[in-house]
Design a protein around this motif. Structure first.
Motif, PDB file in Angstrom:
ATOM      1  N   ALA A  84     -32.432  27.385   0.877  1.00 55.98           N
ATOM      2  CA  ALA A  84     -33.750  26.909   1.275  1.00 55.98           C
ATOM      3  C   ALA A  84     -34.706  28.069   1.492  1.00 55.98           C
ATOM      4  CB  ALA A  84     -33.641  26.086   2.547  1.00 55.98           C
ATOM      5  N   ALA A  85     -34.158  29.177   1.931  1.00 62.20           N
ATOM      6  CA  ALA A  85     -35.022  30.309   2.278  1.00 62.20           C
ATOM      7  C   ALA A  85     -35.500  31.066   1.058  1.00 62.20           C
ATOM      8  CB  ALA A  85     -34.274  31.252   3.223  1.00 62.20           C
ATOM      9  N   VAL A  86     -34.898  30.802  -0.096  1.00 61.96           N
ATOM     10  CA  VAL A  86     -35.273  31.579  -1.275  1.00 61.96           C
ATOM     11  C   VAL A  86     -36.577  31.033  -1.844  1.00 61.96           C
ATOM     12  CG1 VAL A  86     -34.570  32.280  -3.570  1.00 61.96           C
ATOM     13  CG2 VAL A  86     -32.860  31.957  -1.788  1.00 61.96           C
ATOM     14  N   PRO A  87     -37.614  31.827  -1.913  1.00 56.87           N
ATOM     15  CA  PRO A  87     -38.836  31.342  -2.564  1.00 56.87           C
ATOM     16  C   PRO A  87     -38.589  31.327  -4.063  1.00 56.87           C
ATOM     17  CG  PRO A  87     -39.150  33.567  -1.649  1.00 56.87           C
ATOM     18  CD  PRO A  87     -37.716  33.199  -1.454  1.00 56.87           C
ATOM     19  N   LYS A  88     -38.968  30.239  -4.668  1.00 53.12           N
ATOM     20  CA  LYS A  88     -38.715  30.137  -6.111  1.00 53.12           C
ATOM     21  C   LYS A  88     -40.049  30.176  -6.835  1.00 53.12           C
ATOM     22  CE  LYS A  88     -34.672  27.405  -5.174  1.00 53.12           C
ATOM     23  NZ  LYS A  88     -34.988  27.281  -3.730  1.00 53.12           N
TER      24      LYS A  88
ATOM     25  N   ALA B  80     -34.103  31.436  -9.509  1.00 54.71           N
ATOM     26  CA  ALA B  80     -32.923  30.998  -8.781  1.00 54.71           C
ATOM     27  C   ALA B  80     -32.401  29.692  -9.333  1.00 54.71           C
ATOM     28  CB  ALA B  80     -33.253  30.881  -7.293  1.00 54.71           C
ATOM     29  N   ASP B  81     -32.030  29.740 -10.592  1.00 61.07           N
ATOM     30  CA  ASP B  81     -31.523  28.528 -11.218  1.00 61.07           C
ATOM     31  C   ASP B  81     -30.506  28.937 -12.270  1.00 61.07           C
ATOM     32  OD1 ASP B  81     -30.973  26.253 -12.508  1.00 61.07           O
ATOM     33  OD2 ASP B  81     -33.052  25.816 -13.129  1.00 61.07           O
ATOM     34  N   PRO B  82     -29.235  28.648 -11.998  1.00 59.98           N
ATOM     35  CA  PRO B  82     -28.193  29.135 -12.912  1.00 59.98           C
ATOM     36  C   PRO B  82     -28.299  28.515 -14.304  1.00 59.98           C
ATOM     37  CG  PRO B  82     -27.273  27.719 -11.191  1.00 59.98           C
ATOM     38  CD  PRO B  82     -28.688  27.940 -10.845  1.00 59.98           C
TER      39      PRO B  82
END
Ligand SMILES: Nc1ncnc2c1ncn2[C@@H]1O[C@H](COP(=O)(O)OP(=O)(O)OP(=O)(O)O)[C@@H](O)[C@H]1O
Ligand SMILES: Nc1ncnc2c1ncn2[C@@H]1O[C@H](COP(=O)(O)OP(=O)(O)OP(=O)(O)O)[C@@H](O)[C@H]1O
Ligand SMILES: [Mg+2]
Ligand SMILES: [Mg+2]
Lengths: 606, 333, 335, 546
Positions: free
Chosen positions: A264-268, A558-560
């Motif tokens: 949640a903390a990762v800004p995308k 941030a998306d594999p």
């Protein structure tokens, strides 16, 4: 045989002897790495990622640690498993660098400054492979080619400080790959690097892994990087493993709370698409968050016109200026009250210098700075001191920007003491209020900086900047050194303050995702100039300048399921900003492509 | 002397916002310093020995009421001079010992114990004051040179000058110019004390200055100095609040070495005839005077020698401990 | 680097001139008289005559100027004449010592060998001992070796040479009779026996001096090693699988030597300055003894010249230290 | 046999800096030079003149001195050669006179030629010295170690202002003495070898000589008596117990001899108070407030235990004396005794004179001025012991002394700008030693003449350190200058001596001898205090069986 893991860590426990008794670094950690697989270990700072990897190399012992329990099973070439936890250091010496290679976090300090790159590269080869000097050099050259360093012949004879950070990190990778290890441990190999370089290094490692079949244990705290690299992910928290699984599963269906909050903390990048004004991030476990957007006002607070800052390079017999570093070249922008302007760009492009020039912490050569009607450039030292009441700065490195010898309360009180704003009990009340403001418990007041975590320190730096009730805060990479979760908290704090106090920020960063989250306006800098300037939405959704476009491409997502390949990347080395004294740069000319969205038309060197 | 690496932060708060580290109750800074100091074995040893020596030489005379300058008269003189310390009787039954003079007497029958105490007072005072003066000068010059680009060159050349100055002529000039007026104002001993201390101080600051300058140059580049400037801290406050506490460690090292140098230089001065009046013993002078009779009366040079070494050693360990205790980064460990 | 060096050399000239002026004024102001050693039986009028014969009657600035000319113009000519057999300096008045009425430089050159032998050897020996001690102390920080090293070096530092010197003389010369107590400056090393004699007479002064120097250098070495042992590159070197020996003795040592080498270089002028008290105790009669006798005899030209040479060396070695730093540390670039 | 005994080594803790005694006058220089260059006649250990380079000592009786006492004629021994093989002639003697009396030469021994009108050389072997007035004691020029003959050929170009530039000559003088210089290292070491042309073919017994300088007296004594590294050590000014301890080393023995050297306390007749304006301190303008009172200085003298001082400070190298001129025998007064300490008597004397402690601080006052004195001397271990002892004794008679020691080079260094010189005497009492050369005290006694007082007008130069002044004394001294005949002169000299002591110009403390040491294996050493100690080095030899 193929799925027989190369390395298995079982119930590892590492202790450190300190003055206050033993400290547990990691506890009960188990996971394994299979051949040809990339295992990412994520977790915030201090969660025991490095300790685990160093234990596998048996290097913790040199840092004062001891493996107190568990097994470190390593599959040696002959197919025999050995428990590295209790072999002799002599045997470890044959394994290190030979069967397990390691890449360290800090490319700046990981190389010995007094030996040439060639010498450091060949050392391992000569020890493990018994190569002659010439043979080893030939192999070193080959390695440098593999990691795509330009002009490899010349690099061999250069010293580390003569290389850029990206090149140094490539040397470190080449060094780790020299003996074709079967397991490569990479401890935050890209954290200290620019996005562009990070993208290249990640691509490089990916390619090497594919070509050689090496197993990789990749340590990072950056979820976006994990998404780009990992086959499997191990999540660590406070010395323990909390979750493990294939990368898609971790991203799409996290089980543990910590993993969830981390994600949640990762800004995308792209998250803010379509939103007019920045808004705080939604964080896990925080109740009643006020997530309303922060529109700001349209009154101009700061006007910067044609700001130019150069550093003289002195030389020759009479110490005359022989050249100038054109750090900031003809930069103009405005910031509105209660709004944020972000400056992005690669390392060395002049972002910090621009910020400091506005505060006149470095003297600009020319230009105009007007803060709320005050002509900053015309001020005498006393006036300048008074003007700084209205503008403050937060620095990148919370470790370096606080005096290690002063208690926090004194550091926060110092600006008020300097200006005699308050004293006695009023002063302590105000300091306590500031601690509350930045959400730090008052009991921390008597602590020293080293007793704080990075995020807490940065809060202190913010409290110190707030002490004078400034109108403008220059935040120079204020969150770059922080863990994602902490970064999110600090960002939210900054936005909260902006909403409540109507602060304006000049936000300097190289992280596009963060910039997208916080800014009203964005300026992209390249080689001292702003190449593109405009409202956040226009710049992010419609980048016009080729440099901006390249920058956007480099940002890991941030998306594999959305990985980048090496082919997407296309960066030229940045030209030197140093020019002879006779050089007069052209003035910056802009093209307004949309209302308020400017693109540089002058040749910026890109 | 590079900066101590900040230790790895303790595991942080997650995930709640601003989750506090389990906080210890607030302590006072000095209690902290003391706490750290107390656990430093060397420092406690140093402090103990140093306090013991200082108490011995300052309070000892209250217990051991013998005038260090008293000479026995007449027949007593011959009886009492050259007595050996009492322990000599243990292995040499014929030795001349006297329980009234536990450490023996010198060749004029003065009591060695009283003289050692008296001499210690002077030596320790000279050592401490001269060291402080030299630290003050060295730090001042070093900080100014490191801090200000303009002063750097001239001040460093001044340092070269002082390094090259021959000490003896300097002392001659100084005593020529100032001795009379100083002894008129502070009495003969006081005047010479000031003179000796000044001379030792102004001829021994150069190394401190060099080291401090180097450290200040490095500190100046650190971000917290820039941060201090941006919050309006004046130059003098930057030096006082931000620079000085951070260069304490090399200053402490200079200080411990400085005391030894000062005590020994003082003895060399006495030896050359520039020091205190001849009936005013100092450890250095006692050591020096005793060297001639090293073989028959080994205790005469060895006792003051041991005291000098002990003082220096204890100050050194004390300094180590203080440095660690005053540095919050080390203290926190 | 070259321009840096030249620049510093050029800037050194006014510095040195200023230093020489200050020294001169200092010596002028200092009380004392070159006639102090003439017995009291020689009446004052005669002493006055002798003083005048030395040129003491001339005003101060004239004498300073004369010294400058003699030192900077005539002495170099003498040197050239000496090597090339020319005769530029014939008939010019050189810097003459008041005490010996002979050219100061001749005596200085005569004294250099013994000072270099004794003080120089002590310095070399001390450095050679101090560096391994410092390395090992740092590598095994807080081990008994380290603690003992600290203890011994502090003792070595705090015992004055006029005590330790006499102590070793009493033990090794008087009691044991192993070594001579008086240094023979006329001894020439021609064969094995004279070499042994030279060695024997050097042992005690060298030991006493080396004790002091070792104490300081090993402290420096230890601190510098400690700084470097915690650096990241050390971990990198270990991760490569290098042996402990190569890690410490190649990677760490090379970096640690950078500050220590400059400290050592800065200590070199002290060799030429001699070790006044040690030379006195062992009668080595080197530069240190020359200076102290000259001061006691108020031999101004001698003192002035010696201190000036010393100042030159200090300035020079400051520069050498800086240049060495730049050579050893590839990160430093002077330009 | 010449050169049969190998090497002899001599150690002087003060190192010679030059081998030309005319340019230095320091004892170390004069005595080291005496190995090489020699006078026409010199004094032996008993203080008697002995012919050296001449046939006999000229006297009135043998016609060598004219009846009117204005000329003296020396007859040089025929066949004398310089060490370079050339003949020694009267021309060399005359040259020596010219050299030393050259007005620009700054000759240290020019007083030796005081009153000489001319030197004539009727032939190669005859030297006639003419005095401008009758000279009862004509043995100044060319007599004794301070007045040796230098070679005219060698020094011809070194006259006057050129003297200091002749380094080669000053370091390597050609002489007639037993040794020639091989190498001279100023302030360090001299190596010499036997003079092949020495007049006595069997001497010197040593082929080579090493003359080392530097260090301190303790180390020198140790090197001779304890380690046996050296054969001869000069002037061991050390406490007797230290000497005794060294003697136990068994390698050498100390030898002592007495000249007129006197350790004394000079009493300032004038007021040295720092409150006086500069230029008036320690001048006749302001008499001393209490030290001119006979009761005070006599009491101070009575309070001193001289035998103890001798024992503590000099041992066999010191004797108790009450005289200013303690030697030679013929001139030493016997009218006073002072070998017992009398504290009670001293106290009584002061009480009787009404100088009592009026304010109860333990210090007596005279006319309200407390008897506090500043007592200075040069830096030297024995002197500092003396200071401590005497301070204690004086404190027992109610006189407080503050001690000060001054570096010798400043104290004796005659710099008029320094407040610390013994001549300036900015102290109440000061202690040092002085002596005279030769055996005749006339000029030495002249030191106490009124006009010899140092004062600003004379740039603080002068020998009357006490600033003591008595018309009666001046008159009697004038009479001495006119008087011939040993006994009559001795009579006057003793009276002068007594006047000075009684008048309180000084307190004699110790008659000091010179103490040197030589190795047990060195034979032929005869300590001579009237001339160079090395006067008979030609006769030294190595003892058999060692
Ligand atoms: N040398 C040491 N002495 C004492 N404790 C240590 C030491 N090194 C690590 N630790 C402890 O071990 C724990 C794990 O540290 P580690 O370095 O593995 O963290 P990390 O996950 O690598 O963090 P980062 O992201 O900051 O590199 C930390 O809490 C720290 O307190
Ligand atoms: N004090 C200085 N003297 C000389 N050059 C300087 C100085 N400070 C910065 N520079 C140069 O100016 C240029 C811009 O530096 P600046 O620190 O502003 O970059 P930045 O964009 O903030 O980079 P980073 O992201 O690494 O902080 C760089 O080339 C740098 O080398
Ligand atoms: Mg880590
Ligand atoms: Mg920056």
């Amino acid at each position: 045989m193929l799925d027989h893991p190369i390395a298995q860590i079982r119930e590892l426990r590492v202790e450190f002897q300190t003055k206050d008794g033993p400290v547990v670094g990691v506890e009960n950690v188990s996971f394994s790495v299979n051949p040809g697989e990339t295992v990412c270990i994520v977790g915030e700072s201090g969660s025991g990622k490095s300790v685990s990897s160093l234990s596998l190399m048996r290097l913790v012992e040199y840092g004062g640690g001891a493996i107190a329990g568990g097994q470190l099973i390593f599959d040696r070439k002959e197919g025999k498993d050995v428990d590295l936890a209790n072999v002799e250091q002599d045997m470890m010496r044959q394994i290190r660098g030979n069967e397990i290679g390691m890449i360290f976090q800090e490319p700046m300090t990981a190389l010995n400054p007094v030996f040439t790159v060639g010498r450091q590269l060949t050392e391992g080869l000569r020890v493990h492979r018994g190569m002659s000097r010439t043979k080893a050099e030939a192999r070193a050259l080959e390695l440098l080619r593999e990691v795509r360093i330009p002009e490899p012949e010349r690099r061999l004879r250069q010293f580390p400080h003569e290389l850029s950070g990206g090149m140094r990190q490539r040397v470190v990778i080449a060094m780790a790959m020299a003996c074709q290890p079967r397991l490569l441990i990479a401890d935050e190999p890209t954290t200290a690097l620019d996005v562009t370089i990070q993208a290249e290094i990640l691509a490089l490692m990916d390619r090497l892994k594919r070509e050689t079949g090496t197993a990789v244990m990749f340590i990072t705290h950056d979820m976006a990087v994990v998404a780009q690299m990992a086959d499997r992910v191990v999540v660590m928290f406070r010395g323990n493993k909390v979750e493990e699984g294939p990368v898609e599963q971790i991203f799409e269906n996290p089980q543990h709370d910590y993993t969830k909050s981390l994600l949640a903390a990762v800004p995308k990048l792209g998250e803010m698409r379509g939103k007019a004004a920045p808004e705080p991030m939604k964080l896990m476990g925080v109740e009643n968050q006020d997530l309303s957007p922060i529109p700001g006002t349209n009154q101009t607070l700061l006007t910067v016109k044609n700001l130019t800052t150069r550093f003289a390079v002195k030389g020759g017999f009479f110490r005359r200026t022989v050249a100038n570093v054109h750090a900031v070249e003809d930069v103009s922008f405005t910031i509105n009250k209660g709004q944020t302007l972000s400056l992005v760009g690669e390392s060395g492009c002049g972002k910090s210098t621009a910020g400091r020039s506005i505060l006149r912490l470095v003297e600009p050569l020319s230009g105009e700075v007007n803060l709320d009607g005050v002509d900053i450039m015309a001020l005498d030292p006393r006036g300048l001191r008074r003007a700084r009441l209205d503008m403050q700065m937060i620095f990148q490195d919370p470790f370096a920007s606080l005096n290690p010898q002063m208690q926090l309360v004194d550091q926060v009180a110092e600006p008020m003491r300097n200006y005699n704003i308050a004293s006695g009990s009023e002063l302590s009340d105000r300091v306590a209020g500031l601690f509350d403001r930045v959400h730090l418990p008052r009991s921390f007041m008597r602590r020293y900086p080293h007793e704080m975590s990075g995020g807490q320190r940065q809060r202190i730096a913010i409290a110190r900047a707030l002490a004078l009730n400034p109108k403008l805060i220059v935040a120079d990479e204020a969150v770059s050194a922080l863990d994602v979760s902490v970064q999110a908290q600090v960002l939210n704090l900054m936005m909260e303050l902006q909403a409540e106090l109507g602060l304006s920020y000049l936000f300097i960063s190289h992280d596009m995702a963060v910039v997208e989250r916080v800014s009203h306006y964005v300026g992209v800098m390249y080689l001292g100039r702003i190449v593109e300037l405009g409202p956040r939405a226009s710049v992010f959704e419609n980048p016009r300048h080729p440099y901006t476009q390249a920058l956007m491409k480099a940002v890991p997502i941030a998306d594999p399921r959305n990985r980048k390949s090496e082919k997407d990347l296309n960066f030229k080395p940045i030209p030197s900003p140093i020019h002879g004294p006779g050089y007069t740069p052209e003035p910056s000319a802009f093209d307004e492509v949309e209302p308020g969205h400017f693109v540089l038309t002058t040749d910026s060197g890109y | 002397m590079t900066e101590q690496k900040a230790p790895v932060p303790a595991s942080g708060p997650v995930p709640s916002a601003a989750g506090p580290i389990p906080s210890k109750p607030p302590r006072s800074q000095w209690a902290d310093v003391w706490d750290q100091f107390r656990h430093h074995k060397g420092a406690m040893f140093g402090a103990f020995v140093f306090i013991f020596i200082v108490a011995g030489v300052y309070l000892g005379p209250l217990v051991w009421r013998v005038d260090p300058q008293f000479l026995p008269q007449g027949r007593d003189f011959l009886n009492l001079r050259d007595t050996r310390p009492i322990w000599v009787a243990l292995y040499d039954s014929g030795a001349k010992v006297n329980w009234a003079y536990p450490l023996g007497t010198d060749n004029l029958g003065r009591d060695t114990l009283a003289r050692l105490m008296f001499g210690g007072r002077v030596s320790i005072a000279v050592g401490l004051v001269a060291m402080l003066l030299s630290l003050l000068l060295g730090t001042l010059v070093g900080v100014l040179a490191g801090f200000s680009r303009k002063l750097d060159g001239p001040l460093m050349r001044l340092t070269d000058l002082f390094l090259a100055l021959p000490l003896l002529p300097l002392i001659l000039v100084a005593s020529l110019l100032f001795r009379e007026s100083l002894s008129a104002n502070f009495g003969p001993e006081g005047g010479i004390f000031i003179l000796v201390v000044l001379l030792i101080g102004i001829t021994s600051w150069m190394h401190t200055a060099r080291i401090v300058r180097g450290d200040v140059l490095a500190l100046k580049e650190r971000e917290f100095v820039l941060a201090a400037r941006s919050i309006g801290t004046s130059n003098s406050k930057i030096i006082l609040r931000h620079m000085l506490p951070n260069i304490l460690s090399p200053i402490m090292v200079s200080a411990t070495l400085g005391i030894a140098t000062a005590i020994i230089t003082e003895s060399a001065l006495s030896f050359l005839g520039f020091g205190f009046p001849p009936d005013f013993p100092t450890w250095g002078r006692l050591l020096n005077d005793g060297v001639d009779r090293l073989v028959s009366y080994p205790e005469r040079p060895i006792l003051p020698g041991i005291l000098i070494s002990l003082t220096v050693l204890s100050v050194n360990y004390l300094g180590d401990g203080l440095r660690d205790a005053l540095d919050p980064r080390i203290r926190g460990r | 680097m070259l321009t840096f060096t030249i620049r510093r050399l050029v800037l050194a000239v006014p510095t040195l001139l200023f230093i020489s002026l200050v020294i001169f004024l200092l010596l002028e102001l200092a009380p004392g008289d070159p006639m102090a050693q003439v017995p009291l039986t020689v009446p004052p009028e005669v002493k006055e005559k002798m003083r005048e014969a030395l040129g003491l009657g001339q005003p101060m600035h004239v004498r300073f100027w004369k010294w400058i000319v003699q030192f900077f113009w005539i002495e170099p000519q003498v040197l050239i004449d000496h090597y090339l057999g020319t005769s530029f300096s014939a008939g010019d008045l050189r810097v003459i010592s008041w005490q010996t009425r002979s050219p100061v430089m001749d005596i200085v050159i005569q004294r250099l060998p013994q000072t270099l032998w004794v003080v120089g050897t002590a310095y070399v020996v001390a450095t050679l001992i101090a560096i391994p001690i410092g390395i090992y102390s740092a590598y095994r920080q807080y081990s008994w070796f380290d603690q003992a090293g600290t203890f011994v070096s502090m003792i070595g530092f705090s015992v004055p040479p006029f005590f330790s010197g006499v102590l070793v003389i009493v033990i090794f010369s008087v009691q044991l009779g192993w070594f001579p107590s008086i240094y023979d400056t006329t001894l020439k090393v021609t064969d094995w026996d004279s070499f042994m004699a030279q060695l024997r007479q050097m042992i005690m002064p060298v030991t006493v001096l080396a004790l002091q120097i070792t104490a300081q250098t090993s402290r420096f070495m230890r601190a510098s090693m400690l700084d470097n042992l915690n650096q990241d590159y050390v971990r990198t070197a270990r991760a490569k699988g290098l042996s402990e020996y190569s890690v410490v003795m190649i990677h760490v040592l090379r970096n640690s030597m950078i500050p220590v080498v400059t400290v050592i270089a800065l200590g070199v002028p002290a060799i030429f300055g001699g070790a006044i008290i040690t030379e006195q105790v062992f009668k080595v009669n080197g530069i240190g003894q020359l200076l102290i006798t000259a001061i006691q005899a108020n031999d101004l030209p001698m003192v002035q010249t010696l201190t000036f040479i010393f100042a030159v060396l200090i300035v020079l070695f400051n520069l050498i230290a800086d240049v060495l730093y730049g050579v050893l540390d590839p990160r430093i670039r002077y330009d | 046999e010449r050169g049969s005994d190998g090497n002899v080594s001599i150690l002087y803790w003060q190192a010679p800096s030059i081998l030309n005694p005319f340019l230095s006058g320091g004892t170390k220089d004069v005595e080291s030079a005496s190995l090489v260059i020699e006078p026409l006649a010199r004094y032996n250990e008993a203080g008697e003149l002995v012919p050296w380079l001449v046939e006999e000592i000229p006297t009135v009786e043998n016609g060598g001195v004219s009846e009117d006492l204005t000329t003296i004629t020396w007859k040089i021994t025929p066949g004398l050669k310089w060490s370079d093989g050339t003949a020694f002639t009267s021309a060399d003697v005359k040259f020596t006179y010219d050299y030393c009396t050259h007005p620009e030469g700054g000759c240290a021994q020019v007083t030796k030629f005081e009153g000489v009108e001319s030197v004539e050389t009727p032939d190669d072997l005859t030297v006639v010295v003419n005095f401008s007035e009758p000279t009862p004691f004509p043995y100044g020029p060319f007599v004794g170690g301070e007045s040796p003959i230098i070679q005219a050929a060698q020094f011809a170009d070194c006259m006057g202002a050129k003297a200091p530039e002749c380094t080669e000559q000053n370091f390597n003088p050609i002489g007639t003495g037993p040794f020639v210089v091989d190498e001279f290292r100023p302030n360090d070491v001299i190596t010499m070898s036997a003079n092949p042309n020495f007049r006595d073919p069997d001497k010197p017994a040593f082929a080579t000589l090493t003359f080392k300088g530097g260090g301190d007296a303790t180390a020198a004594g140790r090197a001779v008596m304890e380690t046996g590294e050296f054969d001869y050590a000069w002037n061991l000014q050390l406490a007797p117990d230290v000497i005794a301890e060294m003697q136990e080393g068994g390698k050498g023995v100390p030898v002592a001899g007495f000249g007129p050297l006197l350790e004394r306390i000079m009493i300032n007749q004038t007021d040295p108070s720092p409150n006086l304006p500069e230029g008036e301190r320690s001048t006749a303008k302001h008499p001393h407030p209490f030290l001119t009172d006979p009761a005070v200085y006599k009491a101070m003298s009575m309070a001193i235990d001289r035998p103890l001082l001798v024992e503590v400070g000099y041992g066999q190298a010191g004797k108790v004396t009450c005289n200013w001129v303690p030697a030679p025998e013929a001139f030493a007064s016997t009218s006073m005794t002072c070998d017992t300490q009398d504290i009670a008597g001293a106290n009584k004397m002061l009480d009787d004179a009404g100088i009592v402690d009026t304010d109860g601080d333990g210090i007596r006052e005279k006319d309200g001025v407390p008897l506090k004195i500043l007592y200075q001397t040069s830096t030297n271990a024995v002197r500092q012991d003396f200071q401590a002892l005497i301070k204690q004794w004086w404190s027992e008679i109610g006189i407080e002394a503050e001690l000060r020691n001054v570096n010798a080079s400043v104290f004796f260094g005659g710099d008029p700008g320094s407040p610390d010189t013994f001549q300036k005497f900015y102290a109440d009492v000061e202690m040092y030693a002085n002596t005279f050369n030769g055996t005749d005290p006339q000029s030495y006694l002249g030191n106490m003449l009124c006009d010899k007082a140092p004062r600003p007008e004379t740039q603080w130069q002068g020998e009357n350190i006490s600033r003591w002044c008595s018309e009666e004394y001046d008159a009697l001294h004038a009479e001495l200058a006119q008087t011939a005949g040993l006994e009559a002169r001795a009579e006057i000299a003793k009276r002068l001596n007594d006047m000075v002591i009684e008048g309180g110009a000084m307190i004699p403390l110790v008659h000091r001898g010179r103490l040197s040491a030589h190795a047990n294996t060195l034979g032929g050493v005869i300590l001579n205090v009237w001339d160079s100690e090395l006067w008979n080095v030609a006769d030294w030899y190595r003892l058999e069986g060692s």
